[in-house]
Structures are given as structure tokens and as C-alpha cells.
Write a protein that holds these residues in place. Structure first.
Motif, PDB file in Angstrom:
ATOM      1  N   THR A 197     -41.434 -59.927 -55.879  1.00 17.33           N
ATOM      2  CA  THR A 197     -40.051 -60.042 -56.354  1.00 17.33           C
ATOM      3  C   THR A 197     -39.029 -59.924 -55.235  1.00 17.33           C
ATOM      4  O   THR A 197     -37.847 -60.208 -55.451  1.00 17.33           O
ATOM      5  CB  THR A 197     -39.769 -58.951 -57.400  1.00 17.33           C
ATOM      6  OG1 THR A 197     -40.046 -57.652 -56.843  1.00 17.33           O
ATOM      7  CG2 THR A 197     -40.647 -59.141 -58.630  1.00 17.33           C
ATOM      8  N   ASN A 198     -39.452 -59.494 -54.040  1.00 17.08           N
ATOM      9  CA  ASN A 198     -38.556 -59.432 -52.889  1.00 17.08           C
ATOM     10  C   ASN A 198     -39.393 -59.502 -51.612  1.00 17.08           C
ATOM     11  O   ASN A 198     -39.755 -58.474 -51.042  1.00 17.08           O
ATOM     12  CB  ASN A 198     -37.724 -58.150 -52.906  1.00 17.08           C
ATOM     13  CG  ASN A 198     -36.715 -58.103 -51.764  1.00 17.08           C
ATOM     14  OD1 ASN A 198     -36.657 -59.007 -50.932  1.00 17.08           O
ATOM     15  ND2 ASN A 198     -35.931 -57.045 -51.709  1.00 17.08           N
ATOM     16  N   ARG A 234     -40.407 -53.918 -63.406  1.00 14.08           N
ATOM     17  CA  ARG A 234     -39.855 -54.686 -62.283  1.00 14.08           C
ATOM     18  C   ARG A 234     -40.035 -56.189 -62.511  1.00 14.08           C
ATOM     19  O   ARG A 234     -39.134 -56.987 -62.207  1.00 14.08           O
ATOM     20  CB  ARG A 234     -40.537 -54.263 -60.975  1.00 14.08           C
ATOM     21  CG  ARG A 234     -39.836 -54.831 -59.752  1.00 14.08           C
ATOM     22  CD  ARG A 234     -40.443 -54.341 -58.454  1.00 14.08           C
ATOM     23  NE  ARG A 234     -39.706 -54.846 -57.312  1.00 14.08           N
ATOM     24  CZ  ARG A 234     -38.757 -54.176 -56.676  1.00 14.08           C
ATOM     25  NH1 ARG A 234     -38.426 -52.954 -57.074  1.00 14.08           N
ATOM     26  NH2 ARG A 234     -38.130 -54.716 -55.647  1.00 14.08           N
ATOM     27  N   HIS A 243     -37.234 -59.088 -62.980  1.00 14.69           N
ATOM     28  CA  HIS A 243     -37.322 -60.289 -62.166  1.00 14.69           C
ATOM     29  C   HIS A 243     -37.187 -61.538 -63.036  1.00 14.69           C
ATOM     30  O   HIS A 243     -36.522 -62.512 -62.643  1.00 14.69           O
ATOM     31  CB  HIS A 243     -38.659 -60.305 -61.413  1.00 14.69           C
ATOM     32  CG  HIS A 243     -38.977 -61.625 -60.766  1.00 14.69           C
ATOM     33  ND1 HIS A 243     -38.405 -62.033 -59.584  1.00 14.69           N
ATOM     34  CD2 HIS A 243     -39.812 -62.635 -61.152  1.00 14.69           C
ATOM     35  CE1 HIS A 243     -38.867 -63.226 -59.267  1.00 14.69           C
ATOM     36  NE2 HIS A 243     -39.715 -63.607 -60.196  1.00 14.69           N
ATOM     37  N   LYS A 265     -33.607 -62.270 -63.739  1.00 15.92           N
ATOM     38  CA  LYS A 265     -32.828 -62.671 -62.562  1.00 15.92           C
ATOM     39  C   LYS A 265     -33.152 -64.081 -62.083  1.00 15.92           C
ATOM     40  O   LYS A 265     -32.336 -64.697 -61.392  1.00 15.92           O
ATOM     41  CB  LYS A 265     -33.063 -61.671 -61.425  1.00 15.92           C
ATOM     42  CG  LYS A 265     -32.482 -60.289 -61.694  1.00 15.92           C
ATOM     43  CD  LYS A 265     -32.801 -59.322 -60.572  1.00 15.92           C
ATOM     44  CE  LYS A 265     -32.205 -57.949 -60.825  1.00 15.92           C
ATOM     45  NZ  LYS A 265     -32.534 -56.986 -59.742  1.00 15.92           N
ATOM     46  N   THR A 266     -34.347 -64.602 -62.407  1.00 14.29           N
ATOM     47  CA  THR A 266     -34.708 -65.936 -61.935  1.00 14.29           C
ATOM     48  C   THR A 266     -33.773 -67.010 -62.475  1.00 14.29           C
ATOM     49  O   THR A 266     -33.617 -68.061 -61.853  1.00 14.29           O
ATOM     50  CB  THR A 266     -36.152 -66.295 -62.329  1.00 14.29           C
ATOM     51  OG1 THR A 266     -36.326 -66.111 -63.740  1.00 14.29           O
ATOM     52  CG2 THR A 266     -37.153 -65.431 -61.580  1.00 14.29           C
ATOM     53  N   ASN A 296     -30.035 -61.724 -56.012  1.00  9.67           N
ATOM     54  CA  ASN A 296     -31.024 -61.183 -56.938  1.00  9.67           C
ATOM     55  C   ASN A 296     -30.905 -59.665 -57.057  1.00  9.67           C
ATOM     56  O   ASN A 296     -31.021 -59.092 -58.141  1.00  9.67           O
ATOM     57  CB  ASN A 296     -32.425 -61.564 -56.462  1.00  9.67           C
ATOM     58  CG  ASN A 296     -33.362 -61.825 -57.609  1.00  9.67           C
ATOM     59  OD1 ASN A 296     -32.948 -62.268 -58.668  1.00  9.67           O
ATOM     60  ND2 ASN A 296     -34.636 -61.573 -57.400  1.00  9.67           N
TER      61      ASN A 296
END
Length: 323
Positions: A49-50, A105, A109, A112-113, A194
Motif C-alpha cells: 500500500t506504500n 490497512r 487502501h 483510496k485507490t 494517498n
């Protein structure tokens, strides 16, 4: 992570191979790997995710519980003769905690996508949610069986279930598309958005009202003349390059000017394109799937979902009414 998870069936491999290891240090090392397996899974999810994540000093707190467990594990003979139930409970709680926060998490994610992708279904890591749920079930089952029958070896069916889960992880990895832009500058901008989230984007004022109206007009003209939404791989970074804006600026205009996120903004234009195609004679030459592809969608499912969200009816119903 996959290597550490493989430690859950090492005993079965040794039995089948005809080897026997009596060293308590070897067993303690394997038990420690099993203990941190859920923690390593969480670290994997962090980098999914990051990918630009950097460990900080505060992350050392994650080592406290494993250090305590390692101390109890390697000195269990001196501490207690019946340490196994305590070890199993600690293992279960530790696994439950990290699987839970990994799941949360990924859920965040997924939301946020939609701020940077026009096809979030392909990068939302939903397959990893299913994996985590399977691991939670395995952890609960293992804990119950071990506590109830802790004098006996682990049920081989649980080891088999873990092995199958690992195969599904490999399958999911092989199908996973690139989540964030490959270009490092674009990736850095998108990741910053994000982390900030949609409310952070709306809260910070980047343009005056006059400039916002001007940029909205510029974006509308670009969408009508260039039709970038017909590219099913278009993302926030790509569109911002076309408009000569930063991803942060474009996201601000879409969120505050159009009151939409990037996903809904692009799909609204795709649905408008599909409506024009379904209303014309070209709809007689194309199937519904063909119309979807011509409009920028990459699957019939995403097309039907987006079309119904915008119009309140399916593409087939819309076409029937038009004809």
C-alpha cells in the motif's frame, strides 16, 4: 514472508523425510519464525500500500513483543515446565492483532485507490483480504486444537490448509498489477495524496474560486476534445501530465470543483460516451461488451456497475428504452 510461513509445516516435512531433530534450539528458532509470521505479513501489506515506506524509530516498538516471546521461548525450561499453553495463547493473540490491522490497512487502501485510479478493481488488493481471512480462520483453528490437544502434534490438515493458502498468495501475486505509477515523481505525488486522504485534499485550499472555475473549464474542454477516459489504463498521474498540472492540483480540482473522486469523474465521462453509443446506430453493430470497451471500460462487470450507478438502469435497459 512466504519463506517464514513455510515453517508451519517443517515438522511434517521432517517426518516424511525420515529425519528427527531433537535440539530444542532448532525447535525454538522455528517457533519464533512462526510467531513473527503475521508481523511479516503486515510489513508486506505496508509495502503493497506504500512502496516508498521508510522505517522510523517508532517502528522499533513492533520488536518489543517478539523480544519478550523469544526470551520466554529460549528460556522456557528455566521459567516453567508447562510453558506451551502460554506460548500458544500469546502466538494466537499476536497473530490475531496483526492479521486484523493488515485487513484494516487493505480496506483503507481500497477506498483510496478511487482517488488516483480509473480501474481500482484491478489494484484494490481484495484477493489479499480473502487470504488474511483464511489465515485468521487457520490461526483460530490451530489455537483451539493445540490448546485442547497440546500433547499431540498439530493436525496435518491445518498444515495442508496453510500450504494451500500460500499457493493462493503466489497466484494472487502473479496476477497483481502495478498499483502505483512506475515513474518515481508521479509515484511520490500519488502516494502523498494517498496518505493525505480525500478530506485532507479538500481542506487545503490551493486555488482561488476564479482559478478553480478556469481549471474546471480547461479540464472539461480536454475531456471533450481528447477523450482521455477512453484509455482504460488512464490514471491521475497520466491525466495530470496531459493537463500540465501536478497530481495534487488535479485531484484538488476534481474533488472541490466537480465534487467527485477521480474514479467517479472518469467513469461519468465513460458512461456519457456509452450512452451516446447506445443511442446511435453503432449500437446495432456492437454487443454490450463491445460498447463497454469502446467507452474505456475493461470489463462488462465494471461497465454495468458504473452505468447503473450513474443512470439508475443497466446498459441493456437503457438501449431498449432508446430503441
Amino acid at each position: 514472508m512466504l519463506l517464514i510461513w513455510s515453517s508451519f509445516w517443517y515438522e511434517e516435512v521432517l517426518v516424511v523425510s525420515g529425519f528427527e531433530i531433537n535440539s530444542p534450539w532448532v525447535h525454538s528458532t522455528i517457533y519464533f519464525f512462526q510467531f513473527i509470521s503475521s508481523q511479516v505479513l503486515y510489513i508486506s501489506v505496508i509495502f503493497f500500500t506504500n512502496p516508498n515506506y521508510r522505517f522510523k524509530t517508532k517502528d522499533l516498538l513492533f520488536l518489543v513483543v517478539p523480544a519478550i516471546y523469544a526470551t520466554l521461548l529460549f528460556f522456557q525450561n528455566e521459567l516453567s515446565s508447562d510453558f506451551k499453553p502460554i506460548r500458544l495463547i500469546l502466538l494466537f493473540l499476536h497473530s490475531l492483532f496483526y492479521n486484523f490491522i493488515s485487513y484494516l490497512r487493505i480496506r483503507r487502501h481500497r477506498k483510496k485507490t478511487e482517488n488516483f485510479s480509473s480501474n481500482p478493481q484491478e489494484i484494490n488488493l481484495q484477493w489479499l483480504e480473502y487470504i488474511i481471512l483464511a489465515l485468521l480462520i487457520i490461526a483460530v483453528s490451530t489455537a483451539i486444537l493445540n490448546l485442547a490437544f497440546y500433547e499431540h502434534p498439530i493436525n496435518p490438515y491445518l498444515a495442508l490448509a496453510t500450504l494451500i493458502t500460500i499457493f493462493f498468495i503466489g497466484y494472487g501475486l502473479s496476477k497483481q498489477k502495478e498499483i502505483f505509477p512506475i515513474d518515481q515523481k508521479q509515484r511520490k505525488d500519488v502516494l502523498a495524496l494517498n496518505e493525505q486522504g480525500i478530506y485532507g485534499i479538500k481542506k487545503r485550499k490551493l486555488f482561488s474560486e476564479e482559478k478553480l472555475v478556469e481549471l474546471k473549464s480547461k479540464i472539461n474542454t480536454h475531456m471533450i476534445e481528447r477523450e482521455p477516459h477512453l484509455d482504460n489504463d488512464i490514471n491521475l498521474a497520466g491525466l495530470s501530465d496531459q493537463l500540465e498540472l501536478s497530481p495534487h492540483q488535479l485531484s484538488y480540482v476534481i474533488n472541490n470543483g466537480f465534487n467527485e473522486n477521480f474514479y467517479h469523474f472518469i467513469n461519468r465521462h465513460r458512461v456519457d460516451k456509452a450512452k451516446s453509443l447506445l443511442s446511435g446506430t453503432i449500437s446495432d453493430k456492437y454487443s454490450i461488451l463491445g460498447i463497454a470497451f469502446e467507452s474505456g471500460f475493461n470489463s462488462k462487470t465494471s461497465f454495468n456497475t458504473a452505468f447503473k450507478n450513474v443512470t439508475g438502469q443497466t446498459p441493456s435497459e437503457f438501449k431498449k428504452k432508446q430503441s
